[in-house]
Design a protein around this motif. Sequence first.
Motif, PDB file in Angstrom:
ATOM      1  N   VAL A 145      -9.450 -10.039  -8.884  1.00 20.66           N
ATOM      2  CA  VAL A 145      -8.418  -9.493  -8.003  1.00 20.66           C
ATOM      3  C   VAL A 145      -7.115 -10.223  -8.324  1.00 20.66           C
ATOM      4  CG1 VAL A 145      -7.688  -9.114  -5.613  1.00 20.66           C
ATOM      5  CG2 VAL A 145     -10.111  -9.014  -6.191  1.00 20.66           C
ATOM      6  N   ASN A 146      -6.025  -9.474  -8.362  1.00 16.19           N
ATOM      7  CA  ASN A 146      -4.716 -10.073  -8.592  1.00 16.19           C
ATOM      8  C   ASN A 146      -4.504 -11.270  -7.661  1.00 16.19           C
ATOM      9  OD1 ASN A 146      -1.752 -10.203  -7.549  1.00 16.19           O
ATOM     10  ND2 ASN A 146      -1.586  -9.238  -9.557  1.00 16.19           N
TER      11      ASN A 146
ATOM     12  N   SER B 142       0.834  -1.201   0.000  1.00 17.17           N
ATOM     13  CA  SER B 142       0.000   0.000   0.000  1.00 17.17           C
ATOM     14  C   SER B 142       0.869   1.252   0.000  1.00 17.17           C
ATOM     15  CB  SER B 142      -0.912   0.013   1.229  1.00 17.17           C
ATOM     16  OG  SER B 142      -1.802  -1.065   1.203  1.00 17.17           O
TER      17      SER B 142
ATOM     18  N   THR C 233      -1.898   0.505  -7.192  1.00 22.63           N
ATOM     19  CA  THR C 233      -2.367  -0.871  -7.341  1.00 22.63           C
ATOM     20  C   THR C 233      -3.031  -1.386  -6.062  1.00 22.63           C
ATOM     21  OG1 THR C 233      -0.557  -1.279  -8.861  1.00 22.63           O
ATOM     22  CG2 THR C 233      -1.660  -3.215  -7.963  1.00 22.63           C
ATOM     23  N   PHE C 234      -2.452  -1.070  -4.924  1.00 24.94           N
ATOM     24  CA  PHE C 234      -2.940  -1.578  -3.656  1.00 24.94           C
ATOM     25  C   PHE C 234      -3.501  -0.437  -2.816  1.00 24.94           C
ATOM     26  CE2 PHE C 234       0.245  -4.473  -5.135  1.00 24.94           C
ATOM     27  CZ  PHE C 234      -0.283  -5.718  -4.865  1.00 24.94           C
ATOM     28  N   LYS C 235      -4.696  -0.620  -2.345  1.00 23.49           N
ATOM     29  CA  LYS C 235      -5.307   0.382  -1.477  1.00 23.49           C
ATOM     30  C   LYS C 235      -5.128  -0.069  -0.037  1.00 23.49           C
ATOM     31  CE  LYS C 235      -8.754   1.421  -4.999  1.00 23.49           C
ATOM     32  NZ  LYS C 235     -10.177   1.444  -5.332  1.00 23.49           N
TER      33      LYS C 235
ATOM     34  N   LEU D 222     -12.312  -3.020  -1.685  1.00 21.65           N
ATOM     35  CA  LEU D 222     -11.183  -2.121  -1.904  1.00 21.65           C
ATOM     36  C   LEU D 222     -10.585  -2.324  -3.293  1.00 21.65           C
ATOM     37  CD1 LEU D 222      -9.380  -2.541   1.548  1.00 21.65           C
ATOM     38  CD2 LEU D 222     -10.651  -0.530   0.789  1.00 21.65           C
ATOM     39  N   TYR D 223     -10.851  -3.503  -3.888  1.00 20.04           N
ATOM     40  CA  TYR D 223     -10.211  -3.852  -5.159  1.00 20.04           C
ATOM     41  C   TYR D 223     -11.189  -4.342  -6.223  1.00 20.04           C
ATOM     42  CZ  TYR D 223      -6.447  -3.874  -1.758  1.00 20.04           C
ATOM     43  OH  TYR D 223      -5.590  -3.509  -0.750  1.00 20.04           O
ATOM     44  N   SER D 224     -12.448  -4.536  -5.872  1.00 22.50           N
ATOM     45  CA  SER D 224     -13.445  -5.016  -6.830  1.00 22.50           C
ATOM     46  C   SER D 224     -14.802  -4.392  -6.510  1.00 22.50           C
ATOM     47  CB  SER D 224     -13.550  -6.546  -6.777  1.00 22.50           C
ATOM     48  OG  SER D 224     -14.601  -7.019  -7.594  1.00 22.50           O
TER      49      SER D 224
ATOM     50  N   LEU E  99      -2.399 -10.678  -4.536  1.00 23.37           N
ATOM     51  CA  LEU E  99      -3.142  -9.831  -3.599  1.00 23.37           C
ATOM     52  C   LEU E  99      -4.306 -10.587  -2.979  1.00 23.37           C
ATOM     53  CD1 LEU E  99      -3.840  -7.089  -2.334  1.00 23.37           C
ATOM     54  CD2 LEU E  99      -5.038  -6.512  -4.450  1.00 23.37           C
ATOM     55  N   CYS E 100      -4.993 -11.391  -3.783  1.00 21.70           N
ATOM     56  CA  CYS E 100      -6.147 -12.163  -3.307  1.00 21.70           C
ATOM     57  C   CYS E 100      -5.731 -13.108  -2.185  1.00 21.70           C
ATOM     58  CB  CYS E 100      -6.755 -12.939  -4.468  1.00 21.70           C
ATOM     59  SG  CYS E 100      -8.287 -13.791  -4.049  1.00 21.70           S
TER      60      CYS E 100
END
Length: 307
Positions: free
Chosen positions: A222-223, A126, A132-134, A262-264, A226-227
């Motif tokens: 999601v990557n 983050s 890319t990352f929240k 946060l990502y989807s 990261l997932c």
Amino acid sequence: MYRQVSRQTDLEQRWQQIKQCWYNPLFWLVVVLMFFNWALEAKKWKVLIEPLQKLSLLAAFKAVMAGCSITMLTPNRIGEYGGRIMYVKENFRLQAISLTILGSISQLMVTLLAGTAGLIILQYYSANDAGTFKMLPVLFSNTLLAISIFFTLGLILVYLRISFIITLMKMVGFLKKILKHVFVLEQFSRKQLLRIFVLSLIRYLVFILQYMLLLHVMDVSVNPFLCFWLLSVFYLIMVLAPTIGFTELPVRATASVQLFTLYSTNIIGIQAAALGIWLINLVIPAILGSFLILGIKINKENENSIP
């Protein structure tokens, strides 16, 4: 959560995707992995109970399923020993409780270690790749990280020094009464404890894989890297959150939505995956375990009715 789903602009399209999951081979792979998941737990129980009683892998599997049934009725699924001891000889049942606790500590230790690593890794990325990352809320993540580190270190000390703890118990007067029920823990060497830990780790990776596959089936993009770490944090939250039986489902759904949105933006897919994993990994095994317990009771009643 209902409002979040109802406000999703592509709700109809997402719902159609969910209904099509029955035709996706990955969905059925998740179901097959359920049996592998619980087979690993059965193998672990077989190793744990070995100092008291020799069990076949099939008998250990039945015991685990029976435990899964009862555990749905207890807070944070702590009552699994209630089903497992049905397959243990009566004179060993109290000692078997301590073995169940040892197995649970091993699984919990894996979850805490992975969850702690997940929190650290997510914070690192983050800070270094904000595009890319929240970042998770700083106060929440730091508090959770501190709690996780505290419990992880405590469990590692307990797990690796279990024989030393038994020795300390011998020195405390009022604890001597229960020593006869826990002395079996002294028989586990570091090698055996490591073997149990590895089985717990493999099982953890299996149900992480199940969740990742089901998220993919539900079109939650999601990557993968990261997932994996998001799911490690998710399971960390689940072991720390107080739940019982069916109250676990809304906690699961809420936690997964808070993390993955946060990502989807596919909220209905996130919730459907949470529900699917809960049904596949917990409810179906609990139903199978209920039939096994019923069969045991019927057999005992038939034996008692024989003159």
